[in-house]
Scaffold this motif. Sequence first.
Motif, PDB file in Angstrom:
ATOM      1  N   PRO A 187     -24.401 -26.866  60.045  1.00 38.52           N
ATOM      2  CA  PRO A 187     -24.723 -27.197  61.447  1.00 38.52           C
ATOM      3  C   PRO A 187     -24.128 -28.542  61.848  1.00 38.52           C
ATOM      4  O   PRO A 187     -23.645 -29.311  61.000  1.00 38.52           O
ATOM      5  CB  PRO A 187     -26.250 -27.272  61.427  1.00 38.52           C
ATOM      6  N   ASP A 188     -24.168 -28.821  63.127  1.00 37.56           N
ATOM      7  CA  ASP A 188     -23.770 -30.130  63.638  1.00 37.56           C
ATOM      8  C   ASP A 188     -24.666 -31.193  62.985  1.00 37.56           C
ATOM      9  O   ASP A 188     -25.885 -31.179  63.171  1.00 37.56           O
ATOM     10  CB  ASP A 188     -23.933 -30.162  65.163  1.00 37.56           C
ATOM     11  N   PRO A 189     -24.096 -32.126  62.224  1.00 39.36           N
ATOM     12  CA  PRO A 189     -24.935 -33.101  61.517  1.00 39.36           C
ATOM     13  C   PRO A 189     -25.653 -34.075  62.449  1.00 39.36           C
ATOM     14  O   PRO A 189     -26.622 -34.724  62.036  1.00 39.36           O
ATOM     15  CB  PRO A 189     -23.939 -33.839  60.619  1.00 39.36           C
ATOM     16  N   HIS A 190     -25.189 -34.171  63.690  1.00 38.49           N
ATOM     17  CA  HIS A 190     -25.813 -35.109  64.636  1.00 38.49           C
ATOM     18  C   HIS A 190     -26.511 -34.402  65.805  1.00 38.49           C
ATOM     19  O   HIS A 190     -27.008 -35.062  66.708  1.00 38.49           O
ATOM     20  CB  HIS A 190     -24.774 -36.093  65.158  1.00 38.49           C
ATOM     21  N   GLN A 191     -26.518 -33.069  65.789  1.00 44.48           N
ATOM     22  CA  GLN A 191     -27.316 -32.264  66.723  1.00 44.48           C
ATOM     23  C   GLN A 191     -27.096 -32.665  68.195  1.00 44.48           C
ATOM     24  O   GLN A 191     -28.031 -32.808  68.973  1.00 44.48           O
ATOM     25  CB  GLN A 191     -28.809 -32.369  66.383  1.00 44.48           C
TER      26      GLN A 191
END
Length: 349
Positions: A52-56
Amino acid sequence: MFNLDKLLRDNIRQLTPYSSARDEFTGEARVFIDANENSLGSPLTKWYNRYPDPHQWKVKEAISKIKGIPPQHIFLGNGSDECIDLLYRAFCVPGKDNVIINPPTYGMYEVSAHINDVEVRRATLLDDFQLDLVHLENLVDANTKLIWICSPNNPTANSIDRQDIEIVLNNFPGLVIIDEAYINFSRHKSFIQELSEYPNLVVLQTMSKAWGLAGLRLGMAFASEAIIDVYNKVKPPYNISQATQELALKALEEVGQVNDMIRSLVALREQLIRDLGELPLVRHIYPSDANFLLVKVDDARGVYEHLLRAGIVVRDRSKVELCAGCLRITVGTEKENAELLKSLRGWQV
Protein backbone atom coordinates in the motif's frame (compact mmCIF):
# COMPACT_ATOMS: atom_id res chain seq x y z
CA MET A 1 10.38 27.34 25.71
CA PHE A 2 9.46 24.39 23.49
CA ASN A 3 12.32 22.97 21.43
CA LEU A 4 11.42 19.86 19.44
CA ASP A 5 14.99 19.03 18.45
CA LYS A 6 16.11 19.11 22.07
CA LEU A 7 13.17 16.92 23.07
CA LEU A 8 14.03 14.15 20.60
CA ARG A 9 16.09 11.14 21.63
CA ASP A 10 19.63 11.40 20.25
CA ASN A 11 19.39 8.10 18.38
CA ILE A 12 16.15 9.18 16.70
CA ARG A 13 17.64 12.54 15.70
CA GLN A 14 20.49 10.67 13.99
CA LEU A 15 18.31 7.90 12.58
CA THR A 16 18.24 7.28 8.84
CA PRO A 17 14.69 6.00 8.33
CA TYR A 18 13.93 2.92 6.26
CA SER A 19 13.30 3.86 2.66
CA SER A 20 10.70 1.62 1.06
CA ALA A 21 10.52 0.90 -2.65
CA ARG A 22 7.50 3.19 -2.91
CA ASP A 23 9.44 6.08 -1.33
CA GLU A 24 12.13 6.12 -4.00
CA PHE A 25 10.19 7.37 -7.02
CA THR A 26 7.74 10.17 -7.71
CA GLY A 27 4.95 10.45 -10.25
CA GLU A 28 2.86 7.78 -11.93
CA ALA A 29 3.99 4.35 -13.16
CA ARG A 30 2.45 1.40 -15.00
CA VAL A 31 4.87 -1.41 -14.21
CA PHE A 32 5.93 -2.05 -10.62
CA ILE A 33 8.89 -4.44 -10.41
CA ASP A 34 10.75 -2.70 -7.59
CA ALA A 35 9.43 -4.20 -4.33
CA ASN A 36 9.75 -7.98 -4.77
CA GLU A 37 5.98 -8.44 -4.70
CA ASN A 38 4.22 -11.45 -6.23
CA SER A 39 3.54 -10.19 -9.74
CA LEU A 40 0.94 -12.91 -10.41
CA GLY A 41 -1.53 -11.65 -7.81
CA SER A 42 -3.06 -13.29 -4.75
CA PRO A 43 -5.76 -15.89 -4.00
CA LEU A 44 -8.06 -13.07 -2.81
CA THR A 45 -7.83 -10.43 -5.50
CA LYS A 46 -5.30 -9.14 -7.97
CA TRP A 47 -5.06 -5.87 -6.02
CA TYR A 48 -3.63 -7.01 -2.69
CA ASN A 49 -0.39 -8.42 -4.06
CA ARG A 50 1.01 -4.86 -4.05
CA TYR A 51 2.25 -2.89 -1.05
CA PRO A 52 0.00 0.00 0.00
CA ASP A 53 0.89 3.68 -0.11
CA PRO A 54 3.28 3.99 2.87
CA HIS A 55 2.08 7.53 3.58
CA GLN A 56 -1.65 7.00 2.91
CA TRP A 57 -1.97 10.30 1.01
CA LYS A 58 -5.47 9.70 -0.38
CA VAL A 59 -6.81 8.92 3.10
CA LYS A 60 -5.04 11.93 4.58
CA GLU A 61 -6.42 14.19 1.86
CA ALA A 62 -9.95 12.97 2.58
CA ILE A 63 -9.47 13.53 6.33
CA SER A 64 -7.97 16.95 5.57
CA LYS A 65 -11.16 18.07 3.82
CA ILE A 66 -13.30 17.00 6.77
CA LYS A 67 -11.07 18.30 9.57
CA GLY A 68 -9.72 21.42 7.87
CA ILE A 69 -6.14 20.35 8.63
CA PRO A 70 -3.46 20.10 5.89
CA PRO A 71 -2.43 16.49 5.11
CA GLN A 72 1.14 17.29 6.19
CA HIS A 73 -0.17 17.71 9.74
CA ILE A 74 -1.77 14.24 9.84
CA PHE A 75 -0.28 10.89 10.84
CA LEU A 76 -2.21 7.63 10.54
CA GLY A 77 -1.47 4.78 12.91
CA ASN A 78 -2.49 1.16 13.31
CA GLY A 79 -5.03 2.27 15.90
CA SER A 80 -4.36 5.12 18.32
CA ASP A 81 -2.19 2.66 20.25
CA GLU A 82 0.51 2.91 17.57
CA CYS A 83 0.28 6.71 17.68
CA ILE A 84 0.83 6.48 21.45
CA ASP A 85 3.70 3.99 21.33
CA LEU A 86 5.68 5.86 18.68
CA LEU A 87 5.78 9.00 20.83
CA TYR A 88 7.50 7.01 23.57
CA ARG A 89 9.95 5.49 21.11
CA ALA A 90 10.84 8.87 19.58
CA PHE A 91 10.97 11.15 22.61
CA CYS A 92 11.54 9.13 25.80
CA VAL A 93 14.94 7.67 26.72
CA PRO A 94 14.34 4.32 28.48
CA GLY A 95 15.36 4.27 32.12
CA LYS A 96 15.85 8.05 32.20
CA ASP A 97 12.81 10.04 31.09
CA ASN A 98 9.33 10.20 32.60
CA VAL A 99 5.77 11.02 31.55
CA ILE A 100 2.71 12.22 33.44
CA ILE A 101 -0.73 10.66 33.26
CA ASN A 102 -3.91 11.86 34.99
CA PRO A 103 -5.73 8.79 36.35
CA PRO A 104 -8.29 7.47 36.11
CA THR A 105 -7.60 7.52 32.38
CA TYR A 106 -6.99 5.32 29.34
CA GLY A 107 -4.72 2.46 30.36
CA MET A 108 -2.48 2.26 27.28
CA TYR A 109 -0.56 5.40 28.22
CA GLU A 110 0.81 3.54 31.23
CA VAL A 111 1.17 0.14 29.53
CA SER A 112 3.12 1.65 26.63
CA ALA A 113 5.35 3.51 29.09
CA HIS A 114 6.19 0.27 30.90
CA ILE A 115 6.90 -1.52 27.60
CA ASN A 116 9.35 1.26 26.73
CA ASP A 117 10.88 1.36 30.26
CA VAL A 118 9.71 4.92 30.90
CA GLU A 119 8.75 6.13 34.38
CA VAL A 120 5.08 7.03 34.87
CA ARG A 121 4.12 9.82 37.25
CA ARG A 122 0.49 10.04 38.33
CA ALA A 123 -1.36 13.32 38.85
CA THR A 124 -4.66 11.84 40.02
CA LEU A 125 -7.70 13.83 38.95
CA LEU A 126 -9.67 15.85 41.47
CA ASP A 127 -12.97 14.50 42.81
CA ASP A 128 -14.83 16.20 39.95
CA PHE A 129 -12.55 14.39 37.46
CA GLN A 130 -10.70 17.58 36.48
CA LEU A 131 -6.95 18.17 36.36
CA ASP A 132 -5.07 18.76 39.59
CA LEU A 133 -2.83 21.46 38.14
CA VAL A 134 -0.80 21.97 41.32
CA HIS A 135 0.01 18.27 41.64
CA LEU A 136 0.74 18.02 37.94
CA GLU A 137 3.14 20.96 38.04
CA ASN A 138 4.97 19.54 41.04
CA LEU A 139 5.61 16.27 39.16
CA VAL A 140 7.35 17.94 36.23
CA ASP A 141 11.16 17.89 36.11
CA ALA A 142 13.87 18.20 33.48
CA ASN A 143 13.24 14.62 32.28
CA THR A 144 9.47 14.92 31.85
CA LYS A 145 8.84 14.53 28.13
CA LEU A 146 5.10 13.87 27.71
CA ILE A 147 1.86 14.78 29.47
CA TRP A 148 -1.19 12.70 28.54
CA ILE A 149 -4.68 14.23 28.76
CA CYS A 150 -7.73 12.25 27.67
CA SER A 151 -10.73 14.48 26.92
CA PRO A 152 -13.48 13.32 26.93
CA ASN A 153 -11.86 11.04 29.44
CA ASN A 154 -12.06 7.26 29.65
CA PRO A 155 -13.47 5.84 31.95
CA THR A 156 -15.03 8.96 33.50
CA ALA A 157 -16.71 10.20 30.26
CA ASN A 158 -16.33 13.89 31.10
CA SER A 159 -14.44 16.57 29.20
CA ILE A 160 -11.44 18.22 30.81
CA ASP A 161 -11.71 21.98 31.40
CA ARG A 162 -10.31 23.73 28.33
CA GLN A 163 -8.65 26.53 30.28
CA ASP A 164 -6.79 23.99 32.40
CA ILE A 165 -5.49 22.26 29.27
CA GLU A 166 -4.37 25.63 27.87
CA ILE A 167 -2.46 26.33 31.09
CA VAL A 168 -0.57 23.06 30.64
CA LEU A 169 0.13 23.79 26.97
CA ASN A 170 1.43 27.27 27.75
CA ASN A 171 3.71 26.21 30.60
CA PHE A 172 5.08 22.76 29.78
CA PRO A 173 8.15 22.59 27.47
CA GLY A 174 7.50 18.98 26.43
CA LEU A 175 4.73 17.41 24.35
CA VAL A 176 1.12 17.63 25.52
CA ILE A 177 -1.01 14.89 23.99
CA ILE A 178 -4.78 15.38 24.03
CA ASP A 179 -6.59 12.14 23.27
CA GLU A 180 -9.93 13.06 21.70
CA ALA A 181 -11.15 9.56 20.84
CA TYR A 182 -14.68 10.50 21.98
CA ILE A 183 -14.76 14.15 20.86
CA ASN A 184 -17.53 13.57 18.30
CA PHE A 185 -20.00 12.79 21.08
CA SER A 186 -19.17 16.02 22.91
CA ARG A 187 -20.31 19.60 22.42
CA HIS A 188 -16.82 20.77 23.27
CA LYS A 189 -14.51 22.08 20.56
CA SER A 190 -11.60 19.95 19.38
CA PHE A 191 -8.05 21.21 19.90
CA ILE A 192 -7.00 20.40 16.32
CA GLN A 193 -7.60 23.99 15.22
CA GLU A 194 -5.05 25.15 17.80
CA LEU A 195 -2.03 23.37 16.27
CA SER A 196 -0.51 26.57 14.90
CA GLU A 197 -0.75 28.20 18.33
CA TYR A 198 0.84 25.35 20.28
CA PRO A 199 3.92 23.73 18.67
CA ASN A 200 4.03 21.19 21.53
CA LEU A 201 0.47 19.94 20.91
CA VAL A 202 -0.45 16.48 19.61
CA VAL A 203 -4.14 15.64 19.18
CA LEU A 204 -5.22 12.02 18.85
CA GLN A 205 -8.50 10.98 17.26
CA THR A 206 -9.74 7.67 15.89
CA MET A 207 -12.08 6.04 13.42
CA SER A 208 -13.01 3.41 16.03
CA LYS A 209 -15.73 5.33 17.87
CA ALA A 210 -17.96 7.79 16.00
CA TRP A 211 -17.01 6.31 12.64
CA GLY A 212 -17.82 2.79 13.85
CA LEU A 213 -14.64 1.25 12.42
CA ALA A 214 -12.97 -0.27 15.47
CA GLY A 215 -12.14 -3.41 13.49
CA LEU A 216 -10.06 -1.48 10.93
CA ARG A 217 -7.60 -0.15 13.55
CA LEU A 218 -7.09 3.36 12.19
CA GLY A 219 -5.91 6.07 14.56
CA MET A 220 -5.12 9.69 13.71
CA ALA A 221 -2.53 12.06 15.14
CA PHE A 222 -2.66 15.77 14.33
CA ALA A 223 0.41 17.89 15.07
CA SER A 224 2.93 20.31 13.62
CA GLU A 225 4.63 19.23 10.42
CA ALA A 226 7.87 18.78 12.39
CA ILE A 227 6.24 16.31 14.81
CA ILE A 228 4.54 14.46 11.93
CA ASP A 229 7.96 14.17 10.26
CA VAL A 230 9.22 12.43 13.42
CA TYR A 231 6.25 10.06 13.34
CA ASN A 232 7.01 9.18 9.71
CA LYS A 233 10.68 8.68 10.53
CA VAL A 234 10.06 6.00 13.16
CA LYS A 235 6.93 4.22 11.91
CA PRO A 236 7.02 0.84 10.13
CA PRO A 237 7.09 1.42 6.35
CA TYR A 238 3.64 -0.02 5.59
CA ASN A 239 1.77 0.38 8.87
CA ILE A 240 -1.70 0.86 7.31
CA SER A 241 -2.90 -1.97 5.06
CA GLN A 242 -4.34 -1.48 1.59
CA ALA A 243 -7.70 -2.91 2.71
CA THR A 244 -7.87 -0.48 5.63
CA GLN A 245 -7.04 2.46 3.36
CA GLU A 246 -9.72 1.49 0.85
CA LEU A 247 -12.43 0.99 3.48
CA ALA A 248 -11.47 4.20 5.28
CA LEU A 249 -11.80 6.15 2.02
CA LYS A 250 -15.29 4.75 1.48
CA ALA A 251 -16.30 5.62 5.03
CA LEU A 252 -14.95 9.16 4.74
CA GLU A 253 -17.38 9.75 1.89
CA GLU A 254 -20.31 9.21 4.30
CA VAL A 255 -19.94 12.15 6.68
CA GLY A 256 -23.69 12.75 6.69
CA GLN A 257 -24.44 9.17 7.74
CA VAL A 258 -21.82 9.35 10.48
CA ASN A 259 -23.30 12.60 11.81
CA ASP A 260 -26.72 10.92 11.87
CA MET A 261 -25.27 8.01 13.87
CA ILE A 262 -23.67 10.42 16.33
CA ARG A 263 -26.98 12.20 16.88
CA SER A 264 -28.74 8.86 17.36
CA LEU A 265 -26.14 7.64 19.86
CA VAL A 266 -26.33 10.87 21.84
CA ALA A 267 -30.13 10.54 21.96
CA LEU A 268 -29.80 6.91 23.09
CA ARG A 269 -27.29 8.02 25.72
CA GLU A 270 -29.66 10.62 27.15
CA GLN A 271 -32.52 8.12 27.23
CA LEU A 272 -30.31 5.52 28.92
CA ILE A 273 -29.36 8.09 31.56
CA ARG A 274 -33.03 8.73 32.30
CA ASP A 275 -33.87 5.02 32.43
CA LEU A 276 -30.91 4.05 34.61
CA GLY A 277 -31.71 6.92 36.95
CA GLU A 278 -35.03 5.28 37.82
CA LEU A 279 -33.40 2.06 39.09
CA PRO A 280 -33.00 1.67 42.88
CA LEU A 281 -29.55 0.06 42.53
CA VAL A 282 -28.11 3.11 40.73
CA ARG A 283 -26.45 5.57 43.09
CA HIS A 284 -25.02 8.08 40.62
CA ILE A 285 -24.60 8.57 36.87
CA TYR A 286 -21.67 10.81 36.01
CA PRO A 287 -22.07 13.41 33.22
CA SER A 288 -21.02 12.02 29.85
CA ASP A 289 -19.54 13.59 26.71
CA ALA A 290 -18.84 10.15 25.27
CA ASN A 291 -20.71 7.11 23.96
CA PHE A 292 -20.61 5.45 27.38
CA LEU A 293 -21.62 6.10 30.97
CA LEU A 294 -19.83 5.73 34.28
CA VAL A 295 -22.46 4.50 36.71
CA LYS A 296 -22.10 4.01 40.46
CA VAL A 297 -24.25 1.11 41.68
CA ASP A 298 -24.83 -1.02 44.75
CA ASP A 299 -22.42 -3.99 44.74
CA ALA A 300 -20.72 -3.28 41.41
CA ARG A 301 -19.08 -6.70 41.20
CA GLY A 302 -22.31 -8.48 41.99
CA VAL A 303 -24.19 -6.49 39.35
CA TYR A 304 -21.44 -7.15 36.83
CA GLU A 305 -21.64 -10.90 37.39
CA HIS A 306 -25.45 -10.79 37.33
CA LEU A 307 -25.29 -9.17 33.90
CA LEU A 308 -22.72 -11.71 32.71
CA ARG A 309 -25.10 -14.53 33.60
CA ALA A 310 -27.66 -12.82 31.37
CA GLY A 311 -25.13 -12.66 28.53
CA ILE A 312 -24.54 -8.92 28.91
CA VAL A 313 -20.97 -7.62 29.22
CA VAL A 314 -20.19 -4.24 30.78
CA ARG A 315 -16.87 -3.06 32.26
CA ASP A 316 -16.27 -3.30 35.99
CA ARG A 317 -14.25 -0.21 36.94
CA SER A 318 -14.82 -0.51 40.69
CA LYS A 319 -11.13 -1.08 41.46
CA VAL A 320 -9.94 1.95 39.47
CA GLU A 321 -9.00 4.99 41.56
CA LEU A 322 -11.91 7.44 42.06
CA CYS A 323 -14.27 4.90 40.45
CA ALA A 324 -15.18 2.73 43.44
CA GLY A 325 -18.52 1.01 42.94
CA CYS A 326 -18.68 1.97 39.26
CA LEU A 327 -19.53 0.16 36.05
CA ARG A 328 -18.68 1.56 32.63
CA ILE A 329 -21.59 0.97 30.28
CA THR A 330 -21.36 1.58 26.54
CA VAL A 331 -24.47 3.04 24.92
CA GLY A 332 -25.90 0.14 22.93
CA THR A 333 -28.64 -0.13 20.36
CA GLU A 334 -32.20 0.46 21.49
CA LYS A 335 -32.64 -3.32 21.80
CA GLU A 336 -29.37 -3.81 23.71
CA ASN A 337 -30.20 -1.00 26.12
CA ALA A 338 -33.62 -2.56 26.71
CA GLU A 339 -32.02 -5.93 27.52
CA LEU A 340 -29.62 -4.22 29.93
CA LEU A 341 -32.42 -2.41 31.74
CA LYS A 342 -34.55 -5.56 31.95
CA SER A 343 -31.69 -7.49 33.52
CA LEU A 344 -30.90 -4.68 35.97
CA ARG A 345 -34.53 -4.52 37.05
CA GLY A 346 -34.24 -8.18 37.98
CA TRP A 347 -31.24 -7.59 40.22
CA GLN A 348 -31.67 -8.29 43.91
CA VAL A 349 -28.99 -7.82 46.53
